[in-house]
Design a protein around this motif. Structure first.
Motif, PDB file in Angstrom:
ATOM      1  N   GLY A 172       0.789  -1.226   0.000  1.00  0.00           N
ATOM      2  CA  GLY A 172       0.000   0.000   0.000  1.00  0.00           C
ATOM      3  C   GLY A 172       0.818   1.271   0.000  1.00  0.00           C
ATOM      4  O   GLY A 172       0.276   2.364   0.048  1.00  0.00           O
ATOM      5  N   GLN A 173       2.131   1.151  -0.049  1.00  0.00           N
ATOM      6  CA  GLN A 173       2.994   2.325  -0.071  1.00  0.00           C
ATOM      7  C   GLN A 173       3.105   2.867  -1.489  1.00  0.00           C
ATOM      8  O   GLN A 173       3.035   2.123  -2.459  1.00  0.00           O
ATOM      9  N   SER A 174       3.271   4.149  -1.613  1.00  0.00           N
ATOM     10  CA  SER A 174       3.414   4.788  -2.911  1.00  0.00           C
ATOM     11  C   SER A 174       4.715   4.349  -3.573  1.00  0.00           C
ATOM     12  O   SER A 174       5.724   4.127  -2.895  1.00  0.00           O
ATOM     13  N   VAL A 175       4.689   4.242  -4.900  1.00  0.00           N
ATOM     14  CA  VAL A 175       5.919   3.919  -5.624  1.00  0.00           C
ATOM     15  C   VAL A 175       6.730   5.176  -5.941  1.00  0.00           C
ATOM     16  O   VAL A 175       7.789   5.095  -6.542  1.00  0.00           O
ATOM     17  N   MET A 176       6.211   6.326  -5.522  1.00  0.00           N
ATOM     18  CA  MET A 176       6.947   7.559  -5.776  1.00  0.00           C
ATOM     19  C   MET A 176       8.301   7.505  -5.082  1.00  0.00           C
ATOM     20  O   MET A 176       8.406   7.149  -3.908  1.00  0.00           O
ATOM     21  N   ARG A 177       9.310   7.851  -5.842  1.00  0.00           N
ATOM     22  CA  ARG A 177      10.678   7.839  -5.344  1.00  0.00           C
ATOM     23  C   ARG A 177      10.829   8.818  -4.184  1.00  0.00           C
ATOM     24  O   ARG A 177      10.211   9.878  -4.160  1.00  0.00           O
ATOM     25  N   ASN A 178      11.656   8.478  -3.213  1.00  0.00           N
ATOM     26  CA  ASN A 178      11.927   9.348  -2.085  1.00  0.00           C
ATOM     27  C   ASN A 178      13.059  10.311  -2.477  1.00  0.00           C
ATOM     28  O   ASN A 178      14.170   9.887  -2.742  1.00  0.00           O
ATOM     29  N   TYR A 179      12.741  11.590  -2.504  1.00  0.00           N
ATOM     30  CA  TYR A 179      13.698  12.611  -2.925  1.00  0.00           C
ATOM     31  C   TYR A 179      14.342  13.335  -1.748  1.00  0.00           C
ATOM     32  O   TYR A 179      15.094  14.293  -1.949  1.00  0.00           O
ATOM     33  N   ASN A 180      14.084  12.906  -0.539  1.00  0.00           N
ATOM     34  CA  ASN A 180      14.522  13.654   0.640  1.00  0.00           C
ATOM     35  C   ASN A 180      16.029  13.844   0.733  1.00  0.00           C
ATOM     36  O   ASN A 180      16.491  14.846   1.264  1.00  0.00           O
ATOM     37  N   SER A 181      16.815  12.911   0.242  1.00  0.00           N
ATOM     38  CA  SER A 181      18.269  13.080   0.318  1.00  0.00           C
ATOM     39  C   SER A 181      18.844  13.574  -1.008  1.00  0.00           C
ATOM     40  O   SER A 181      20.055  13.722  -1.127  1.00  0.00           O
ATOM     41  N   ILE A 182      17.990  13.821  -1.988  1.00  0.00           N
ATOM     42  CA  ILE A 182      18.438  14.260  -3.311  1.00  0.00           C
ATOM     43  C   ILE A 182      18.097  15.730  -3.551  1.00  0.00           C
ATOM     44  O   ILE A 182      18.887  16.489  -4.079  1.00  0.00           O
ATOM     45  N   MET A 183      16.907  16.122  -3.159  1.00  0.00           N
ATOM     46  CA  MET A 183      16.368  17.450  -3.448  1.00  0.00           C
ATOM     47  C   MET A 183      16.723  18.424  -2.326  1.00  0.00           C
ATOM     48  O   MET A 183      16.612  18.088  -1.152  1.00  0.00           O
ATOM     49  N   THR A 184      17.124  19.634  -2.703  1.00  0.00           N
ATOM     50  CA  THR A 184      17.377  20.654  -1.683  1.00  0.00           C
ATOM     51  C   THR A 184      16.034  21.252  -1.233  1.00  0.00           C
ATOM     52  O   THR A 184      15.017  21.101  -1.910  1.00  0.00           O
ATOM     53  N   VAL A 185      16.058  21.944  -0.134  1.00  0.00           N
ATOM     54  CA  VAL A 185      14.848  22.609   0.354  1.00  0.00           C
ATOM     55  C   VAL A 185      14.407  23.665  -0.651  1.00  0.00           C
ATOM     56  O   VAL A 185      13.212  23.817  -0.921  1.00  0.00           O
ATOM     57  N   ASP A 186      15.355  24.389  -1.231  1.00  0.00           N
ATOM     58  CA  ASP A 186      15.000  25.389  -2.247  1.00  0.00           C
ATOM     59  C   ASP A 186      14.289  24.742  -3.431  1.00  0.00           C
ATOM     60  O   ASP A 186      13.304  25.278  -3.941  1.00  0.00           O
ATOM     61  N   GLU A 187      14.784  23.617  -3.879  1.00  0.00           N
ATOM     62  CA  GLU A 187      14.141  22.919  -5.008  1.00  0.00           C
ATOM     63  C   GLU A 187      12.743  22.454  -4.622  1.00  0.00           C
ATOM     64  O   GLU A 187      11.797  22.568  -5.413  1.00  0.00           O
ATOM     65  N   LEU A 188      12.594  21.959  -3.402  1.00  0.00           N
ATOM     66  CA  LEU A 188      11.287  21.514  -2.910  1.00  0.00           C
ATOM     67  C   LEU A 188      10.281  22.666  -2.918  1.00  0.00           C
ATOM     68  O   LEU A 188       9.181  22.524  -3.447  1.00  0.00           O
ATOM     69  N   ILE A 189      10.649  23.802  -2.350  1.00  0.00           N
ATOM     70  CA  ILE A 189       9.683  24.898  -2.271  1.00  0.00           C
ATOM     71  C   ILE A 189       9.386  25.479  -3.652  1.00  0.00           C
ATOM     72  O   ILE A 189       8.281  25.957  -3.896  1.00  0.00           O
ATOM     73  N   ASP A 190      10.349  25.397  -4.572  1.00  0.00           N
ATOM     74  CA  ASP A 190      10.083  25.859  -5.934  1.00  0.00           C
ATOM     75  C   ASP A 190       9.111  24.915  -6.650  1.00  0.00           C
ATOM     76  O   ASP A 190       8.198  25.360  -7.353  1.00  0.00           O
ATOM     77  N   ILE A 191       9.272  23.617  -6.476  1.00  0.00           N
ATOM     78  CA  ILE A 191       8.345  22.655  -7.086  1.00  0.00           C
ATOM     79  C   ILE A 191       6.948  22.837  -6.507  1.00  0.00           C
ATOM     80  O   ILE A 191       5.953  22.823  -7.240  1.00  0.00           O
ATOM     81  N   VAL A 192       6.849  23.031  -5.201  1.00  0.00           N
ATOM     82  CA  VAL A 192       5.539  23.245  -4.579  1.00  0.00           C
ATOM     83  C   VAL A 192       4.902  24.516  -5.133  1.00  0.00           C
ATOM     84  O   VAL A 192       3.704  24.531  -5.444  1.00  0.00           O
ATOM     85  N   ALA A 193       5.683  25.567  -5.299  1.00  0.00           N
ATOM     86  CA  ALA A 193       5.148  26.813  -5.864  1.00  0.00           C
ATOM     87  C   ALA A 193       4.634  26.574  -7.283  1.00  0.00           C
ATOM     88  O   ALA A 193       3.564  27.061  -7.662  1.00  0.00           O
ATOM     89  N   PHE A 194       5.377  25.801  -8.073  1.00  0.00           N
ATOM     90  CA  PHE A 194       4.953  25.496  -9.441  1.00  0.00           C
ATOM     91  C   PHE A 194       3.652  24.693  -9.441  1.00  0.00           C
ATOM     92  O   PHE A 194       2.697  25.036 -10.140  1.00  0.00           O
ATOM     93  N   VAL A 195       3.600  23.631  -8.655  1.00  0.00           N
ATOM     94  CA  VAL A 195       2.407  22.772  -8.640  1.00  0.00           C
ATOM     95  C   VAL A 195       1.201  23.547  -8.116  1.00  0.00           C
ATOM     96  O   VAL A 195       0.110  23.473  -8.688  1.00  0.00           O
ATOM     97  N   GLN A 196       1.384  24.308  -7.054  1.00  0.00           N
ATOM     98  CA  GLN A 196       0.257  25.036  -6.477  1.00  0.00           C
ATOM     99  C   GLN A 196      -0.305  26.061  -7.463  1.00  0.00           C
ATOM    100  O   GLN A 196      -1.516  26.272  -7.526  1.00  0.00           O
ATOM    101  N   ASP A 197       0.549  26.643  -8.282  1.00  0.00           N
ATOM    102  CA  ASP A 197       0.090  27.610  -9.287  1.00  0.00           C
ATOM    103  C   ASP A 197      -0.757  26.964 -10.386  1.00  0.00           C
ATOM    104  O   ASP A 197      -1.435  27.669 -11.127  1.00  0.00           O
ATOM    105  N   GLN A 198      -0.711  25.645 -10.495  1.00  0.00           N
ATOM    106  CA  GLN A 198      -1.437  24.960 -11.570  1.00  0.00           C
ATOM    107  C   GLN A 198      -2.913  24.726 -11.239  1.00  0.00           C
ATOM    108  O   GLN A 198      -3.693  24.310 -12.090  1.00  0.00           O
ATOM    109  N   TYR A 199      -3.299  24.953  -9.995  1.00  0.00           N
ATOM    110  CA  TYR A 199      -4.690  24.745  -9.582  1.00  0.00           C
ATOM    111  C   TYR A 199      -5.472  26.045  -9.649  1.00  0.00           C
ATOM    112  O   TYR A 199      -4.955  27.101  -9.324  1.00  0.00           O
ATOM    113  N   THR A 200      -6.708  25.945 -10.076  1.00  0.00           N
ATOM    114  CA  THR A 200      -7.620  27.077 -10.027  1.00  0.00           C
ATOM    115  C   THR A 200      -8.851  26.649  -9.248  1.00  0.00           C
ATOM    116  O   THR A 200      -9.329  25.520  -9.402  1.00  0.00           O
ATOM    117  N   LEU A 201      -9.316  27.542  -8.427  1.00  0.00           N
ATOM    118  CA  LEU A 201     -10.473  27.242  -7.595  1.00  0.00           C
ATOM    119  C   LEU A 201     -11.742  27.384  -8.422  1.00  0.00           C
ATOM    120  O   LEU A 201     -11.996  28.420  -9.027  1.00  0.00           O
TER     121      LEU A 201
END
Length: 152
Positions: free
Chosen positions: A112-141
């Motif tokens: 039942g675990q996701s097959v999504m790769r764990n990026y915690n030791s690969i991705m920097t915090v800056d990269e994480l917050i930039d990806i979140v900003a990109f994904v969040q901008d893709q939604y419209t209410l």
């Protein structure tokens, strides 16, 4: 009247439990604003496009790179409820935290675990917050349409 009091007590209890300000609560947690343009670059660079499509950007993100998606988990588009910043961060750093019921039939690890790769030791915090900003901008209410009642 007795049932209304009982319902009130139960709802109040649930509300108080949900407001966890203990040591594992999220109170006080915040990250700086990200850069959505960089986030789009990282979204491709980290091969998020292998499994995720972004509504309206499928050709722009996938076609130029010749990527054949393994899965198709769409992100973005019109929705009645936009995922919060915290939910998006959690989805990236702990993808098995909550697997959407509509994707229960997609490949998983067998337990039942996701097959999504764990990026915690690969991705920097800056990269994480930039990806979140990109994904969040893709939604419209998308507002709920008002209910029309027939006169009877």
């Amino acid at each position: 009247m007795k049932y209304i009091k009982l319902l009130f007590i139960v709802l109040t209890g649930l509300f108080l439990v949900a407001c966890d300000d203990g040591p594992k609560g999220s109170f006080g947690f915040t990250l700086p604003d990200g850069n959505a343009e960089y986030g789009q670059q990282y979204f491709v660079e980290f091969r998020c496009v292998d499994c995720h499509t972004v509504v309206g950007l499928e050709d722009e993100l996938v076609a130029p790179f010749g990527i054949d998606p393994i899965m198709n988990v769409p992100l973005g588009g019109a929705t009645h409820r936009i995922e919060t910043y915290g939910e998006l961060v959690t989805s990236i750093i702990n993808p098995s935290h909550k697997v959407s019921s509509q994707y229960k039939m997609t490949p998983d690890t067998g337990d039942g675990q996701s097959v999504m790769r764990n990026y915690n030791s690969i991705m920097t915090v800056d990269e994480l917050i930039d990806i979140v900003a990109f994904v969040q901008d893709q939604y419209t209410l998308k507002p709920y349409p008002p209910t029309t009642y027939k006169i009877y």
